[in-house]
Design a protein around this motif. Structure first.
Motif, PDB file in Angstrom:
ATOM      1  N   GLU A 158       0.821  -1.211   0.000  1.00  0.00           N
ATOM      2  CA  GLU A 158       0.000   0.000   0.000  1.00  0.00           C
ATOM      3  C   GLU A 158       0.855   1.263   0.000  1.00  0.00           C
ATOM      4  N   THR A 201      -8.019   8.648   4.413  1.00  0.00           N
ATOM      5  CA  THR A 201      -9.311   8.322   3.801  1.00  0.00           C
ATOM      6  C   THR A 201      -9.639   9.358   2.737  1.00  0.00           C
ATOM      7  N   ILE A 253      -7.421   6.571   0.297  1.00  0.00           N
ATOM      8  CA  ILE A 253      -7.562   5.120   0.185  1.00  0.00           C
ATOM      9  C   ILE A 253      -8.926   4.781   0.747  1.00  0.00           C
ATOM     10  N   ASP A 259      -7.021  -1.738   3.887  1.00  0.00           N
ATOM     11  CA  ASP A 259      -5.812  -1.242   3.224  1.00  0.00           C
ATOM     12  C   ASP A 259      -5.193  -0.100   4.028  1.00  0.00           C
ATOM     13  N   ARG A 260      -6.034   0.791   4.546  1.00  0.00           N
ATOM     14  CA  ARG A 260      -5.521   1.890   5.385  1.00  0.00           C
ATOM     15  C   ARG A 260      -4.900   1.346   6.658  1.00  0.00           C
TER      16      ARG A 260
END
Length: 181
Positions: free
Chosen positions: A88, A146, A162, A167-168
């Motif tokens: 990521e 976000t 994201i 994923d964050r």
């Protein structure tokens, strides 16, 4: 050099081109405004784009509240995988470094988790994030990545965010391991 006939042809060419543009504008206005008389008050629009629910649609697009995002994040952060967060980070590496003291377009992210906001010496911050929080806790990082522009209006960071909470969480878990130092 130029005789009268050549000059007349050039002026006629410009006038003809101008006339074509005027006629094209008139035709387009007639098509899209319903014709006859232009834009008078109370006239009905010639072409209307149907919209399902103009008021409810905007509220639905806003997404979850910061409190809901934080609750979702805490659950995802408990199960976060720092190894997945390394993947990521690849888009972030275009502007950020993980090496201590190495700034790029964005500041170094070495030790960013639980670091005070705007604390990297020599980096020109916008000051927008200082108005929102003081320390980069995992929860604040989650809200920021976000949607950076919504979280801190006026930030210089040009990133859309994201969307996926896991994923964050993985990215923040990866950053919390202080890689690159």
């Amino acid at each position: 050099m130029f005789d009268t006939m050549t000059l007349t042809k050039i002026v006629g060419g410009f006038c003809g081109t101008f006339l074509v543009f005027l006629l094209g504008g008139w035709a387009a206005e007639a098509i899209y405004s319903g014709g006859e008389g232009g834009h008078g008050e109370g006239e009905e629009q010639a072409y209307v784009i149907p919209v399902e629910d103009a008021t409810g649609g905007a509220a639905a697009e806003e997404g979850p509240t910061p409190e809901e995002l934080t609750a979702q994040f805490q659950e995802a952060f408990a199960a976060a995988d720092p190894a997945a967060g390394e993947g990521e980070f690849r888009p972030c590496s275009a502007c950020h470094s993980l090496a201590q003291g190495e700034n790029r377009t964005g500041p170094s992210l070495y030790g960013v988790v639980d670091r005070p906001v705007d604390s990297i010496e020599g980096f020109d911050y916008s000051g927008a994030i200082e108005k929102v929080n003081d320390v980069w806790t995992p929860e604040h990082l989650n809200l920021f990545i976000t949607n950076p522009k919504q979280y801190a209006p006026g930030t210089k960071m040009n990133f859309n965010g994201i969307r996926d909470v896991q994923d964050r969480a993985n990215l923040i878990a990866y950053l919390a391991t202080n890689p690159g130092g």
